[in-house]
Design a protein around this motif. Structure first.
Motif, PDB file in Angstrom:
ATOM      1  N   VAL A  89       0.954  -1.202  -0.075  1.00  0.00           N
ATOM      2  CA  VAL A  89      -0.077  -0.147  -0.174  1.00  0.00           C
ATOM      3  C   VAL A  89       0.954   1.263  -0.074  1.00  0.00           C
ATOM      4  CG1 VAL A  89      -1.630   1.363   1.484  1.00  0.00           C
ATOM      5  CG2 VAL A  89      -1.756  -1.101   0.998  1.00  0.00           C
ATOM      6  N   GLN A  90       1.953   1.148   0.748  1.00  0.00           N
ATOM      7  CA  GLN A  90       2.767   2.328   0.793  1.00  0.00           C
ATOM      8  C   GLN A  90       3.370   2.632  -0.622  1.00  0.00           C
ATOM      9  OE1 GLN A  90       5.920   2.201   3.860  1.00  0.00           O
ATOM     10  NE2 GLN A  90       4.468   1.638   5.472  1.00  0.00           N
ATOM     11  N   ARG A  91       3.697   1.695  -1.356  1.00  0.00           N
ATOM     12  CA  ARG A  91       4.565   1.766  -2.649  1.00  0.00           C
ATOM     13  C   ARG A  91       3.389   2.455  -3.667  1.00  0.00           C
ATOM     14  NH1 ARG A  91       5.886  -3.812  -1.930  1.00  0.00           N
ATOM     15  NH2 ARG A  91       7.717  -3.885  -1.022  1.00  0.00           N
ATOM     16  N   TRP A  92       1.952   2.335  -3.374  1.00  0.00           N
ATOM     17  CA  TRP A  92       1.054   3.015  -4.189  1.00  0.00           C
ATOM     18  C   TRP A  92       1.193   4.300  -4.053  1.00  0.00           C
ATOM     19  CZ3 TRP A  92      -1.473   1.624  -8.483  1.00  0.00           C
ATOM     20  CH2 TRP A  92      -1.878   0.321  -8.606  1.00  0.00           C
ATOM     21  N   PHE A  93       1.292   4.920  -2.786  1.00  0.00           N
ATOM     22  CA  PHE A  93       1.457   6.320  -2.427  1.00  0.00           C
ATOM     23  C   PHE A  93       2.452   6.812  -3.009  1.00  0.00           C
ATOM     24  CE2 PHE A  93      -2.106   4.708   0.158  1.00  0.00           C
ATOM     25  CZ  PHE A  93      -2.935   5.915   0.499  1.00  0.00           C
ATOM     26  N   ILE A  94       3.815   6.196  -2.631  1.00  0.00           N
ATOM     27  CA  ILE A  94       5.108   6.568  -2.981  1.00  0.00           C
ATOM     28  C   ILE A  94       5.176   6.640  -4.631  1.00  0.00           C
ATOM     29  CG2 ILE A  94       7.428   6.251  -3.001  1.00  0.00           C
ATOM     30  CD1 ILE A  94       7.030   5.006  -0.276  1.00  0.00           C
ATOM     31  N   VAL A  95       4.616   5.813  -5.393  1.00  0.00           N
ATOM     32  CA  VAL A  95       4.732   6.052  -6.847  1.00  0.00           C
ATOM     33  C   VAL A  95       3.857   7.136  -7.271  1.00  0.00           C
ATOM     34  CG1 VAL A  95       3.772   4.591  -9.053  1.00  0.00           C
ATOM     35  CG2 VAL A  95       5.204   3.484  -7.286  1.00  0.00           C
ATOM     36  N   TYR A  96       2.640   7.165  -6.922  1.00  0.00           N
ATOM     37  CA  TYR A  96       1.705   8.317  -7.089  1.00  0.00           C
ATOM     38  C   TYR A  96       2.549   9.760  -7.018  1.00  0.00           C
ATOM     39  CZ  TYR A  96      -1.991  11.504  -7.414  1.00  0.00           C
ATOM     40  OH  TYR A  96      -2.865  12.396  -8.045  1.00  0.00           O
ATOM     41  N   PHE A  97       3.294   9.640  -5.798  1.00  0.00           N
ATOM     42  CA  PHE A  97       3.722  10.866  -5.476  1.00  0.00           C
ATOM     43  C   PHE A  97       5.015  11.208  -6.445  1.00  0.00           C
ATOM     44  CE2 PHE A  97       7.289  13.177  -3.145  1.00  0.00           C
ATOM     45  CZ  PHE A  97       6.813  14.421  -2.750  1.00  0.00           C
ATOM     46  N   CYS A  98       5.776  10.229  -6.767  1.00  0.00           N
ATOM     47  CA  CYS A  98       6.903  10.684  -7.730  1.00  0.00           C
ATOM     48  C   CYS A  98       6.384  10.820  -9.065  1.00  0.00           C
ATOM     49  CB  CYS A  98       7.756   9.251  -7.804  1.00  0.00           C
ATOM     50  SG  CYS A  98       8.917   8.953  -6.321  1.00  0.00           S
ATOM     51  N   LEU A  99       5.278  10.359  -9.543  1.00  0.00           N
ATOM     52  CA  LEU A  99       4.792  10.444 -10.882  1.00  0.00           C
ATOM     53  C   LEU A  99       4.210  11.954 -10.848  1.00  0.00           C
ATOM     54  CD1 LEU A  99       2.940   7.050 -12.047  1.00  0.00           C
ATOM     55  CD2 LEU A  99       5.003   8.231 -12.952  1.00  0.00           C
ATOM     56  N   PHE A 100       3.605  12.468  -9.671  1.00  0.00           N
ATOM     57  CA  PHE A 100       3.089  13.713  -9.698  1.00  0.00           C
ATOM     58  C   PHE A 100       3.989  14.683  -9.716  1.00  0.00           C
ATOM     59  CE2 PHE A 100       1.715  17.402  -7.113  1.00  0.00           C
ATOM     60  CZ  PHE A 100       0.266  17.669  -7.807  1.00  0.00           C
ATOM     61  N   MET A 101       5.135  14.709  -8.997  1.00  0.00           N
ATOM     62  CA  MET A 101       6.309  15.466  -8.851  1.00  0.00           C
ATOM     63  C   MET A 101       7.181  15.568 -10.411  1.00  0.00           C
ATOM     64  SD  MET A 101       6.700  16.990  -6.237  1.00  0.00           S
ATOM     65  CE  MET A 101       5.154  17.158  -5.225  1.00  0.00           C
ATOM     66  N   VAL A 102       6.985  14.596 -11.081  1.00  0.00           N
ATOM     67  CA  VAL A 102       7.626  14.653 -12.496  1.00  0.00           C
ATOM     68  C   VAL A 102       6.604  15.096 -13.257  1.00  0.00           C
ATOM     69  CG1 VAL A 102       8.035  13.069 -14.498  1.00  0.00           C
ATOM     70  CG2 VAL A 102       8.985  12.220 -12.183  1.00  0.00           C
ATOM     71  N   THR A 103       5.371  14.995 -13.236  1.00  0.00           N
ATOM     72  CA  THR A 103       4.405  15.897 -13.839  1.00  0.00           C
ATOM     73  C   THR A 103       4.536  17.453 -13.493  1.00  0.00           C
ATOM     74  OG1 THR A 103       2.877  14.067 -13.999  1.00  0.00           O
ATOM     75  CG2 THR A 103       1.925  16.115 -14.670  1.00  0.00           C
ATOM     76  N   PHE A 104       4.565  17.626 -12.457  1.00  0.00           N
ATOM     77  CA  PHE A 104       4.713  19.125 -11.885  1.00  0.00           C
ATOM     78  C   PHE A 104       6.136  19.516 -12.444  1.00  0.00           C
ATOM     79  CE2 PHE A 104       6.432  22.247  -9.121  1.00  0.00           C
ATOM     80  CZ  PHE A 104       5.432  23.150  -8.900  1.00  0.00           C
ATOM     81  N   ALA A 105       7.222  18.722 -12.557  1.00  0.00           N
ATOM     82  CA  ALA A 105       8.559  19.458 -12.965  1.00  0.00           C
ATOM     83  C   ALA A 105       8.540  19.745 -14.406  1.00  0.00           C
ATOM     84  CB  ALA A 105       9.653  18.581 -12.685  1.00  0.00           C
ATOM     85  N   LEU A 106       7.901  18.872 -15.308  1.00  0.00           N
ATOM     86  CA  LEU A 106       7.465  18.995 -16.627  1.00  0.00           C
ATOM     87  C   LEU A 106       6.777  20.058 -17.136  1.00  0.00           C
ATOM     88  CD1 LEU A 106       7.270  15.482 -18.102  1.00  0.00           C
ATOM     89  CD2 LEU A 106       8.950  16.929 -18.123  1.00  0.00           C
TER      90      LEU A 106
END
Length: 119
Positions: A89-106
């Motif tokens: 469950v923790q991995r789902w949250f962390i993957v979402y966070f990383c993808l969100f930050m990549v999208t924000f950076a882009l």
């Protein structure tokens, strides 16, 4: 189409794909399947973040920082409780966070390129 214009279009399509095709369905999945359980464990059953999809987005990012960094977990007094949440469950949250930050950076890079007139 020149190379800078192609770069802007490719960057825009990447942002679209990451946000609307990957992150939005992932947010609905986490909200419906995982968020309520995490709230029960970490916030003692107080269901604030699972009220609607907007608060779910904030909650997913909040809990992801708790799972990702021990400093944030200590700040919110959740350091010991976060070990009770299953790692899957923790991995789902962390993957979402990383993808969100990549999208924000882009998005930031795209705005910067357009602002500087490189595109």
């Amino acid at each position: 189409m020149s190379l800078p214009d192609f770069f802007i279009v490719a960057l825009g399509l990447t942002i679209f794909i990451l946000f609307f095709i990957i992150l939005t369905p992932m947010q609905f999945f986490i909200k419906n399947r995982k968020l309520k359980n995490v709230e029960n464990i970490l916030d003692d059953g107080k269901a604030f973040y699972s009220l609607n999809i907007l608060t779910a987005g904030m909650g997913i990012l909040h809990y992801a920082t708790v799972f990702f960094w021990g400093r944030h977990a200590k700040r919110y007094d959740l350091f010991d409780k976060r070990q009770l949440v299953p790692k899957s469950v923790q991995r789902w949250f962390i993957v979402y966070f990383c993808l969100f930050m990549v999208t924000f950076a882009l998005c930031f890079i795209a705005v910067l390129i357009v602002h500087l007139g490189l595109g």
